[in-house]
Motif scaffolding. Structure first.
Motif, mmCIF file in Angstrom:
data_model
loop_
_atom_site.group_PDB
_atom_site.id
_atom_site.type_symbol
_atom_site.label_atom_id
_atom_site.label_comp_id
_atom_site.label_asym_id
_atom_site.label_seq_id
_atom_site.Cartn_x
_atom_site.Cartn_y
_atom_site.Cartn_z
ATOM 1 N N MET A 120 4.927 11.908 69.691
ATOM 2 C CA MET A 120 3.605 12.894 69.685
ATOM 3 C C MET A 120 4.049 14.079 69.087
ATOM 4 S SD MET A 120 1.336 13.166 73.120
ATOM 5 C CE MET A 120 0.899 14.835 73.323
ATOM 6 N N ALA A 121 3.245 14.515 68.223
ATOM 7 C CA ALA A 121 2.892 16.009 68.064
ATOM 8 C C ALA A 121 2.338 16.892 68.870
ATOM 9 C CB ALA A 121 2.246 16.014 66.531
ATOM 10 N N ARG A 122 2.975 17.954 69.187
ATOM 11 C CA ARG A 122 2.390 18.897 70.019
ATOM 12 C C ARG A 122 2.594 20.539 69.573
ATOM 13 N NH1 ARG A 122 5.422 21.932 72.995
ATOM 14 N NH2 ARG A 122 7.894 21.581 72.994
ATOM 15 N N LEU A 123 1.787 21.262 69.958
ATOM 16 C CA LEU A 123 1.941 22.655 69.480
ATOM 17 C C LEU A 123 2.803 23.534 70.311
ATOM 18 C CD1 LEU A 123 -1.847 23.467 69.055
ATOM 19 C CD2 LEU A 123 -0.265 23.172 67.161
ATOM 20 N N SER A 124 3.419 24.543 69.866
ATOM 21 C CA SER A 124 4.220 25.518 70.225
ATOM 22 C C SER A 124 3.690 26.825 70.322
ATOM 23 C CB SER A 124 5.573 25.440 69.895
ATOM 24 O OG SER A 124 6.248 26.440 70.734
ATOM 25 N N ILE A 125 3.103 27.180 71.215
ATOM 26 C CA ILE A 125 2.340 28.612 70.801
ATOM 27 C C ILE A 125 2.820 29.837 71.489
ATOM 28 C CG2 ILE A 125 0.044 29.620 71.869
ATOM 29 C CD1 ILE A 125 -0.675 27.260 70.274
ATOM 30 N N ARG A 126 2.910 30.896 70.539
ATOM 31 C CA ARG A 126 3.221 32.074 70.652
ATOM 32 C C ARG A 126 2.365 33.116 70.547
ATOM 33 N NH1 ARG A 126 7.246 35.174 66.750
ATOM 34 N NH2 ARG A 126 5.116 35.787 66.060
ATOM 35 N N VAL A 127 2.011 33.841 71.540
ATOM 36 C CA VAL A 127 0.915 34.834 71.523
ATOM 37 C C VAL A 127 1.523 36.311 71.080
ATOM 38 C CG1 VAL A 127 -1.063 35.907 72.726
ATOM 39 C CG2 VAL A 127 -0.379 33.555 73.168
ATOM 40 N N ASP A 128 0.953 36.861 70.094
ATOM 41 C CA ASP A 128 1.453 38.003 69.669
ATOM 42 C C ASP A 128 0.436 39.211 70.450
ATOM 43 O OD1 ASP A 128 3.599 37.334 68.170
ATOM 44 O OD2 ASP A 128 2.274 36.913 66.347
ATOM 45 N N LEU A 129 0.825 39.900 71.470
ATOM 46 C CA LEU A 129 0.114 40.730 72.009
ATOM 47 C C LEU A 129 0.332 42.427 71.484
ATOM 48 C CD1 LEU A 129 0.927 39.424 75.696
ATOM 49 C CD2 LEU A 129 -1.448 39.047 74.421
ATOM 50 N N GLY A 130 1.161 42.694 70.839
ATOM 51 C CA GLY A 130 1.334 43.957 70.193
ATOM 52 C C GLY A 130 2.605 43.890 69.294
ATOM 53 N N PRO A 131 2.978 44.761 68.622
ATOM 54 C CA PRO A 131 4.184 45.112 67.546
ATOM 55 C C PRO A 131 5.249 44.496 68.295
ATOM 56 C CG PRO A 131 2.802 47.155 67.784
ATOM 57 C CD PRO A 131 2.276 46.371 68.655
ATOM 58 N N ASP A 132 5.798 44.582 69.327
ATOM 59 C CA ASP A 132 7.061 44.412 70.015
ATOM 60 C C ASP A 132 6.638 43.516 71.578
ATOM 61 O OD1 ASP A 132 8.887 45.070 68.027
ATOM 62 O OD2 ASP A 132 8.510 47.330 68.624
ATOM 63 N N HIS A 133 5.637 43.082 71.529
ATOM 64 C CA HIS A 133 5.117 42.272 72.608
ATOM 65 C C HIS A 133 4.520 40.876 72.302
ATOM 66 C CE1 HIS A 133 3.680 41.739 76.618
ATOM 67 N NE2 HIS A 133 2.517 42.190 76.394
ATOM 68 N N ARG A 134 5.448 39.959 72.548
ATOM 69 C CA ARG A 134 5.085 38.506 72.555
ATOM 70 C C ARG A 134 5.180 37.516 73.598
ATOM 71 N NH1 ARG A 134 7.820 40.709 68.635
ATOM 72 N NH2 ARG A 134 7.134 40.689 66.470
ATOM 73 N N LEU A 135 4.320 36.660 73.780
ATOM 74 C CA LEU A 135 4.635 35.839 74.868
ATOM 75 C C LEU A 135 4.541 34.404 74.362
ATOM 76 C CD1 LEU A 135 4.542 35.686 78.135
ATOM 77 C CD2 LEU A 135 2.161 35.154 78.030
ATOM 78 N N GLY A 136 5.634 33.623 74.704
ATOM 79 C CA GLY A 136 5.601 32.266 74.084
ATOM 80 C C GLY A 136 6.204 31.163 75.249
ATOM 81 N N PRO A 137 6.582 29.985 74.808
ATOM 82 C CA PRO A 137 6.955 29.044 75.648
ATOM 83 C C PRO A 137 8.178 29.427 76.715
ATOM 84 C CG PRO A 137 7.204 28.143 73.478
ATOM 85 C CD PRO A 137 6.625 29.517 73.419
ATOM 86 N N GLY A 138 9.320 30.055 75.741
ATOM 87 C CA GLY A 138 10.398 30.318 76.596
ATOM 88 C C GLY A 138 10.132 31.481 77.674
ATOM 89 N N LYS A 139 9.622 32.571 77.306
ATOM 90 C CA LYS A 139 9.187 33.428 78.601
ATOM 91 C C LYS A 139 8.310 32.841 79.568
ATOM 92 C CE LYS A 139 9.651 37.415 75.676
ATOM 93 N NZ LYS A 139 9.073 38.542 74.967
ATOM 94 N N VAL A 140 7.470 31.941 79.438
ATOM 95 C CA VAL A 140 6.546 31.246 80.376
ATOM 96 C C VAL A 140 7.492 30.483 81.083
ATOM 97 C CG1 VAL A 140 4.686 29.919 80.831
ATOM 98 C CG2 VAL A 140 4.513 31.909 79.081
ATOM 99 N N ARG A 141 8.241 29.618 80.554
ATOM 100 C CA ARG A 141 9.344 28.779 81.294
ATOM 101 C C ARG A 141 9.993 29.645 82.148
ATOM 102 N NH1 ARG A 141 9.408 25.479 76.350
ATOM 103 N NH2 ARG A 141 11.396 26.713 75.943
ATOM 104 N N LEU A 142 10.412 30.484 81.839
ATOM 105 C CA LEU A 142 11.372 31.570 82.650
ATOM 106 C C LEU A 142 10.529 32.068 83.827
ATOM 107 C CD1 LEU A 142 13.878 33.127 83.288
ATOM 108 C CD2 LEU A 142 13.075 35.095 82.024
ATOM 109 N N LEU A 143 9.401 32.486 83.503
ATOM 110 C CA LEU A 143 8.595 32.949 84.511
ATOM 111 C C LEU A 143 8.262 31.706 85.736
ATOM 112 C CD1 LEU A 143 5.944 35.136 82.976
ATOM 113 C CD2 LEU A 143 7.762 35.969 84.319
#
Length: 119
Positions: free
Chosen positions: A1-24
């Motif tokens: 099954m195909a799925r998306l992997s989302i990374r949100v760029d919130l600022g120049p050096d500020h990103r939130l993606g699946p790895g950081k969210v899994r860590l939280l």
């Protein structure tokens, strides 16, 4: 099954993606940065650096730590940390739902397990 992997760029050096969210989520589940990192196969140093980067990026602590001692140390998500995880997961769900028809078409063209062909 195909799925998306989302990374949100919130600022120049500020990103939130699946790895950081899994860590939280792992920190919340296991009650410490060390145990959360271990559950993900990540070094404590790497986990701590990611938490610090997220705290800086959001301008407030996403993870609240308690020093060790008689009661033991640990960490938990702050209210902001829990909100960030929920918001990210909501974006992920909405994007997956919106993209489902196109992802289905793409997946139908890619036999499962077949190596990609060179172009």
């Amino acid at each position: 099954m195909a799925r998306l992997s989302i990374r949100v760029d919130l600022g120049p050096d500020h990103r939130l993606g699946p790895g950081k969210v899994r860590l939280l989520e792992a920190i919340a589940e296991h009650g410490s940065i060390t145990a959360g990192a271990r559950a993900l196969g990540m070094s404590y140093r790497r986990a701590w650096m990611l938490v610090e980067a997220m705290n800086r990026g959001f301008g407030a602590a996403l993870v609240e730590s308690q020093a060790g001692g008689r009661a033991g140390g640990g960490a938990r998500l702050s209210a902001l940390g829990a909100e960030v995880v929920e918001a990210y997961r909501a974006v992920e769900r909405a994007a997956q739902e919106a993209a489902a028809p196109a992802l289905h078409r793409l997946a139908a063209r890619c036999p499962e397990g077949a190596p990609p062909t060179k172009t």
